[in-house]
Scaffold this motif. Structure first.
Motif, PDB file in Angstrom:
ATOM      1  N   UNK A 150       0.829  -1.208   0.000  1.00  0.00           N
ATOM      2  CA  UNK A 150       0.000   0.000   0.000  1.00  0.00           C
ATOM      3  C   UNK A 150       0.860   1.254   0.000  1.00  0.00           C
ATOM      4  N   UNK A 151       1.856   1.292   0.886  1.00  0.00           N
ATOM      5  CA  UNK A 151       2.728   2.468   0.955  1.00  0.00           C
ATOM      6  C   UNK A 151       3.471   2.657  -0.362  1.00  0.00           C
ATOM      7  N   UNK A 152       3.931   1.575  -0.956  1.00  0.00           N
ATOM      8  CA  UNK A 152       4.674   1.659  -2.218  1.00  0.00           C
ATOM      9  C   UNK A 152       3.808   2.226  -3.327  1.00  0.00           C
ATOM     10  N   UNK A 153       2.570   1.708  -3.450  1.00  0.00           N
ATOM     11  CA  UNK A 153       1.651   2.196  -4.486  1.00  0.00           C
ATOM     12  C   UNK A 153       1.351   3.669  -4.270  1.00  0.00           C
ATOM     13  N   UNK A 154       1.067   4.046  -3.036  1.00  0.00           N
ATOM     14  CA  UNK A 154       0.752   5.437  -2.715  1.00  0.00           C
ATOM     15  C   UNK A 154       1.915   6.357  -3.072  1.00  0.00           C
ATOM     16  N   UNK A 155       3.122   5.950  -2.701  1.00  0.00           N
ATOM     17  CA  UNK A 155       4.307   6.772  -2.949  1.00  0.00           C
ATOM     18  C   UNK A 155       4.571   6.928  -4.448  1.00  0.00           C
ATOM     19  N   UNK A 156       4.523   5.812  -5.172  1.00  0.00           N
ATOM     20  CA  UNK A 156       4.805   5.846  -6.618  1.00  0.00           C
ATOM     21  C   UNK A 156       3.781   6.715  -7.351  1.00  0.00           C
ATOM     22  N   UNK A 157       2.513   6.563  -7.021  1.00  0.00           N
ATOM     23  CA  UNK A 157       1.477   7.342  -7.692  1.00  0.00           C
ATOM     24  C   UNK A 157       1.623   8.831  -7.400  1.00  0.00           C
ATOM     25  N   UNK A 158       1.940   9.174  -6.170  1.00  0.00           N
ATOM     26  CA  UNK A 158       2.127  10.594  -5.827  1.00  0.00           C
ATOM     27  C   UNK A 158       3.307  11.182  -6.585  1.00  0.00           C
ATOM     28  N   UNK A 159       4.394  10.437  -6.683  1.00  0.00           N
ATOM     29  CA  UNK A 159       5.563  10.924  -7.411  1.00  0.00           C
ATOM     30  C   UNK A 159       5.208  11.167  -8.881  1.00  0.00           C
TER      31      UNK A 159
END
Length: 275
Positions: A21-30
């Motif tokens: 979840x954290x990885x998906x959130x971080x990548x999408x925000x970037x």
């Protein structure tokens, strides 16, 4: 002698835990931030607004969790984030709605599924809350979830129509047809539907008498088929989750699939001391 009993307290917020979840959130925000910067340099302020809106929408699941004291399953939250990115960034900015004809259909099907999950969770939470005198059977819980999802779908179509009608957008995408039937061509001015087929082009006659052939290969349907298709796939998504939710309640605790999409209420923090 005294004993102190403490509850373990609320679980850490999903974004505070390492994992998918954290990885998906971080990548999408970037990705959104990079597109935002590019839009600023290109002075494309419409895309800037879409990127800002996307970043705000990304924060809503976390805000709802803290505000309503609920915990969204990681699977549900990842799908919500991907849905927002697919709709606003890929669909609008990258023109996926035009490049991939079924992109909009996929999103509306997902929307029907997600809204049914949210509607089901709301009823399930009320059903299990002692302060609320609500005790719906699994069948009626599924019906409420289905109706909630369809209502959201209809309200969205109202929004699209309003944007097209008042602001001259084209959110209700047009469809090219080669045939249609209408009572407006009935020579007797009755209700007999006259079939018109084999249409290859439409010629517009303007107020000044000039004519313009559209060259689209058929008749231009203004949004009706798109709207009905969106509602139909929303219906499919709503039915699928309503069935899943029904069997989830019937066999409470035995399903491993449904809980991935149904938010749970966090337990209240309690602290008591016995003397």
């Amino acid at each position: 002698m005294s004993k102190r009993h403490r509850s373990p307290g609320p679980k850490p917020h999903p974004f505070e835990r390492k994992g998918l979840l954290y990885t998906v959130y971080f990548v999408l925000r970037v990705l959104v931030v990079l597109m935002l910067v590019a839009a600023v340099f290109n002075q494309n302020y419409e895309n800037v607004a879409l990127c800002v809106l996307t970043l705000v929408l990304f924060m809503l699941p976390s805000a709802f969790e803290r505000r309503l004291r609920i915990e969204l399953p990681d699977t549900l939250e990842i799908i919500i984030l991907l849905f927002i990115f697919a709709a606003e960034i890929l669909g609008e900015i990258q023109d996926y709605y035009i490049t991939f004809p079924y992109w909009d259909t996929m999103l509306h099907t997902t929307n029907g599924f997600l809204c049914a999950a949210i509607g089901f969770a709301l009823v399930d939470i009320l059903n299990r809350t002692e302060r609320v005198s609500l005790n719906l059977s699994p069948f009626y819980m599924a019906v409420v979830a289905f109706c909630f999802s369809m209502t959201v779908g209809v309200m969205w179509e109202f929004f699209e129509f309003a944007m097209d009608h008042f602001l001259h957008f084209d959110m209700q995408k047009d469809t090219i047809l080669n045939a249609f039937s209408t009572v407006n061509l009935d020579p007797n001015h009755g209700t007999a539907a006259i079939m018109v087929d084999g249409i290859q082009d439409v010629i517009l006659v303007m107020e000044d008498g000039t004519q313009r052939a559209l060259g689209l290969g058929g008749y231009l349907d203004i949004g009706l088929i798109d709207t009905m298709a969106d509602l139909f796939v929303n219906f499919i998504g709503a039915v699928i989750f309503s069935i899943i939710g029904f069997f989830y309640v019937k066999g409470r605790g035995r399903s491993r699939f449904a809980p991935r999409f149904i938010p749970q209420v966090l337990p209240e923090e309690t602290s008591s001391q016995e003397e």
